[in-house]
Every structure is written in structure tokens, then in C-alpha cells.
Scaffold this active site. Structure first.
Site, PDB file in Angstrom:
ATOM      1  N   ALA A 233       0.836  -1.205   0.000  1.00  0.00           N
ATOM      2  CA  ALA A 233       0.000   0.000   0.000  1.00  0.00           C
ATOM      3  C   ALA A 233       0.866   1.248   0.000  1.00  0.00           C
ATOM      4  O   ALA A 233       1.919   1.289   0.640  1.00  0.00           O
ATOM      5  CB  ALA A 233      -0.916   0.010   1.221  1.00  0.00           C
ATOM      6  N   SER A 234       0.421   2.274  -0.723  1.00  0.00           N
ATOM      7  CA  SER A 234       1.088   3.583  -0.779  1.00  0.00           C
ATOM      8  C   SER A 234       2.519   3.403  -1.283  1.00  0.00           C
ATOM      9  O   SER A 234       2.709   2.846  -2.360  1.00  0.00           O
ATOM     10  CB  SER A 234       1.025   4.259   0.597  1.00  0.00           C
ATOM     11  OG  SER A 234       1.399   5.616   0.515  1.00  0.00           O
ATOM     12  N   MET A 235       3.545   3.825  -0.540  1.00  0.00           N
ATOM     13  CA  MET A 235       4.919   3.584  -0.977  1.00  0.00           C
ATOM     14  C   MET A 235       5.186   2.087  -1.151  1.00  0.00           C
ATOM     15  O   MET A 235       6.073   1.683  -1.903  1.00  0.00           O
ATOM     16  CB  MET A 235       5.898   4.176   0.024  1.00  0.00           C
ATOM     17  CG  MET A 235       7.370   3.984  -0.307  1.00  0.00           C
ATOM     18  SD  MET A 235       8.415   4.716   0.980  1.00  0.00           S
ATOM     19  CE  MET A 235      10.033   4.101   0.507  1.00  0.00           C
ATOM     20  N   GLY A 237       3.452   0.369  -2.859  1.00  0.00           N
ATOM     21  CA  GLY A 237       3.191   0.152  -4.277  1.00  0.00           C
ATOM     22  C   GLY A 237       4.422   0.249  -5.132  1.00  0.00           C
ATOM     23  O   GLY A 237       4.389  -0.064  -6.330  1.00  0.00           O
TER      24      GLY A 237
END
Length: 426
Positions: A233-235, A237
Site C-alpha cells: 500500500a502507498s509507498m 506500491g
């Protein structure tokens, strides 16, 4: 950001973090009235005010949960501890310019304690785990599905730049456990459990984090090694795709949302010359760059927070050194092209943090791939679809179901599942 600000319309970070908590309502991590009543007491842009109000709410909700538990009301206690976990996380979020501030560690530890108590009270089997990693361990949770005798698919999940394994309960673990997946969440270097517990800071070669995690996972009975998914999730990714490029035991990948190059904006200030950027940012003294960064942080609430938090979690001694370290976090130079497993790249149409990054990652993938955009009109346009967790997890879960359903009966090199071919352009 995918939803007009209901509050904090002059500070995008304060509004997004409020929306983030609101999104966790979907899986029991917050209540609308509690979030909005707390937010309305906060002085916009004031980090101390943010901490004090969220800490007051967290303490109140946790105390109610303790009383419920003492009286034998286990469901009320579980629900209260889950909400208090979110509120404690939120309380210390903006204080990381000084990570030795005792408010940071105290709120973090209370949040973890609340989550673990909630896990003990849950009807689902959620067990804390300690994953061997070098000469230490990484903390996490294993959500067990089934009786352990029939092999089942598993999703390994981790957060990103600023969130932990506890929050992943609301960002996918609870949702995928409902579908019958085993789930393993964990904190890697730079993430809360690892940096608080062992002082471990981020590293770009995330395959060397995921490797030991998979070693631990695949020793657990009832895991199907041919149906191991990784979701970041988020970074995360960016970190999860980086690991998948070098770790063949990953059979499906979800970039939630996709990130290709964390250093792109930094390099852009130097005409795209990454070597020049690294040299300038790594110089022993660069007062003109330091001044530019100070002005940037003073005028932009996102930069104000990101550079202070980022220095802590990457081990940088200054905002300038943090900017230099960002140049190492990318999937350039053929790394993205190495990914072989089916990959889902999620995108938020109004992402304030990583605009254009999911598209860049998707363009470089040569594996079976699916691009899934969430729009503002459907309420999912914010970073990581905050505020639309049920929507996001339905689509991600369906993709996993269909991807693993196919790999059970067909070759692993088949393309995206039929239900998603309209979205894939490879």
C-alpha cells in the site's frame, strides 16, 4: 483528493489524514461521529493541537473498551479497541520531526496494545508473529483461514511510507480474510514496528525483506505455495513490485497504488540528471539547496510533513539527505520489466501524492497486467482509495479470486482474468 474537504480546506495533509480515519470505518477502525467531533476541535496546521485532540479521543475510547471488557462485553470491547488503535496512530502522526518526543512512542505503543487486545477478542484467528530477519525480527500478524490441512491461498501485505501492520487490518487484511485467504501482515524496515522496536530504517532492495518473510510464511501449514500474493500500500506500491522483480515465489502482485519512481520529482529539479542531483544533494555543504528546501517546507504542508517524517524513516540527517535517498527508490533500469507474475496496478484519479506514478509503472510492466483506476465520481479518487475501502477491496479481492482461480486450472502465463480485460490494455 477524490472528495472535497469537509474540514481543513487549507491543509491537504490534515484533511487527508481525517479522510484516512473515516475510511477505516468500513472495517471497524473508526466511527464517523468520533472522527468529525475530534477534527472540529483541532486548530488547522497545528501539530500539537492535532496530537492533543486525537490523543484525548483515543484515551476516552480505549477507557470505554477497558470497562466493557471488565464487564464481560467482549464485542463492545473489541470494537472500541479497534477504533482506539486508529486514533492513537493518528495522534502521533505529525510529530516525527522529533521522533524522540515521548508522545510518539507512547501513542504508538498504546495503539499496538489496543490492536492486539482486539485481535484476542476477535472471532477470526489473528495471531501476532515475529518474523526472523537477520539478527532480529519483524513484527506482524497472521490471519489463519481454514483448519491448516487444506492448502489455501495467502496474501502477504505491508503498508508504505508512514503506516503499520495494524492499519493493514483496515486496508485489506480483514477484507481478504473474509474471502477465505490466509493473510500475513508485517512491518518492514522503516515502518512503525521495525523502526520503533529495532531502529531499522527503509532500504530500497525490498526483495531482501520479502525473502525472509516468505521463508517464515511457507513454513506455516496450510499455505499453497503456488498462490502467494503480495500487496503493498502507498509507498508499498513501489516496494512490493521491487520485491516481486527478484522473488519468484510471489505468484500475484497488487500495487495499491502503483509507484514507479520516488525520486522522479527530485531528479526533475536537476533537469532529470540523477547523478547531478545525487552529487548536489550529498554535498557536505549546500546552503542554497537547504534554503530552497526550507522554503518548500514552509509553503507546502505536504512537504513540511514528508521531509521531516522521511528523514526519520530513511535514517537521513537532514531534509537534503532525505531527498538524495529518494533517488534510490525506483523501478527503473529494467527492474519493473523483470516482474513475471500477474500484476494489478491500482490508481487514484486525484492522488495528491503519486499522480502519474501508477501509469508509469503499468507502462513498464511486461507481465500479465491489469490497470484499475478509481475515480472521484465513485468516491475512490483519493490516495489508496481512502474513504472507499469497501469499494477498493471488492475489486482487488475479485481480481485475486479470478487470478488464483485461473492459475489452479490453467498456466500461470495466462493474461488478465476475463472480468478485467476491459480495463487491461496490454
Amino acid at each position: 483528493m477524490g472528495m472535497d474537504a469537509l474540514i481543513f480546506d487549507r491543509d491537504v495533509t490534515f484533511w487527508y489524514e481525517t479522510l484516512r480515519s473515516l475510511g477505516h470505518i468500513a472495517y471497524g477502525g473508526a466511527d464517523f461521529g468520533e472522527v468529525m467531533a475530534t477534527a472540529q476541535r483541532i486548530v488547522e496546521g497545528d501539530y500539537d493541537s492535532w496530537h492533543d485532540e486525537w490523543r484525548a479521543t483515543a484515551d476516552r475510547v480505549a477507557a470505554h473498551a477497558e470497562r466493557s471488557l471488565a464487564a464481560g462485553h467482549r464485542v463492545s470491547a473489541r470494537d472500541g479497541f479497534l477504533r482506539a488503535c486508529t486514533y492513537y496512530r493518528s495522534a502521533e502522526f505529525f510529530l516525527h520531526a522529533n521522533p524522540s518526543d515521548p508522545r510518539v512512542t507512547d501513542a504508538y505503543r498504546r495503539g499496538v496494545r489496543c490492536f492486539r487486545t482486539a485481535a484476542e477478542l476477535s472471532e477470526s484467528r489473528i495471531e501476532p508473529v515475529a518474523i526472523p530477519y537477520g539478527d532480529t525480527v519483524l513484527p506482524g500478524y497472521f490471519y489463519s483461514a481454514g483448519d491448516g490441512r487444506t492448502p489455501r491461498p495467502v496474501v502477504v501485505m505491508h503498508n508504505g511510507f508512514d503506516g503499520g501492520a495494524e492499519e493493514m487490518h483496515f486496508f485489506g487484511a480483514a477484507a481478504l480474510a473474509e474471502r477465505g485467504y490466509h493473510v500475513l501482515t508485517f512491518d518492514g524496515p522503516g515502518q512503525p514496528g521495525a523502526i520503533h522496536g529495532q531502529g531499522l530504517t527503509f532500504r530500497p532492495d525490498w526483495e531482501n525483506v520479502i525473502g525472509p518473510v516468505l521463508d517464515h510464511l511457507l513454513a506455516i501449514p496450510g499455505i499453497d505455495p503456488e498462490r502467494v500474493a503480495l500487496l503493498g500500500a502507498s509507498m508499498g506500491g513501489l516496494l512490493a513490485p521491487r520485491a516481486a522483480a527478484f522473488e519468484p515465489r510471489i505468484k500475484a502482485l497488487v500495487a495499491f497504488d502503483g509507484v514507479y519512481d520516488m525520486g522522479a520529482a527530485v531528479a526533475g529539479h536537476f533537469g532529470g540528471d540523477r547523478d547531478a542531483a545525487r552529487a548536489a544533494l550529498s554535498a557536505e555543504s549546500a546552503p542554497e539547496i537547504d534554503e530552497v528546501l526550507r522554503e518548500l517546507m514552509a509553503g507546502d504542508p505536504v512537504m513540511r510533513w514528508a521531509f521531516t517524517h522521511g528523514a526519520w524513516v530513511t535514517g537521513a540527517r537532514s531534509p537534503r539527505e532525505y531527498a538524495a535517498r529518494l533517488l534510490d527508490y525506483h523501478l527503473r533500469d529494467g527492474i519493473a520489466e523483470r516482474i513475471a507474475c500477474p500484476t494489478l496496478v491500482c490508481s487514484a484519479a486525484e492522488d495528491f501524492a503519486f499522480a502519474g506514478q501508477p501509469e508509469a509503472l503499468y507502462a513498464h510492466l511486461t507481465c500479465p497486467k491489469t490497470f484499475l483506476e478509481f475515480t472521484a465520481g465513485e468516491g475512490g479518487g483519493a490516495h489508496c482509495q481512502s474513504g472507499a475501502q469497501r469499494l477498493a477491496m471488492a475489486r482487488i479481492g475479485d481480481w485475486l479470486d479470478e487470478t488464483f482461480g485461473e492459475t489452479c486450472t490453467a498456466s500461470a502465463d495466462s493474461g488478465a482474468s476475463p472480468a478485467f480485460t476491459a480495463l487491461a490494455t496490454s
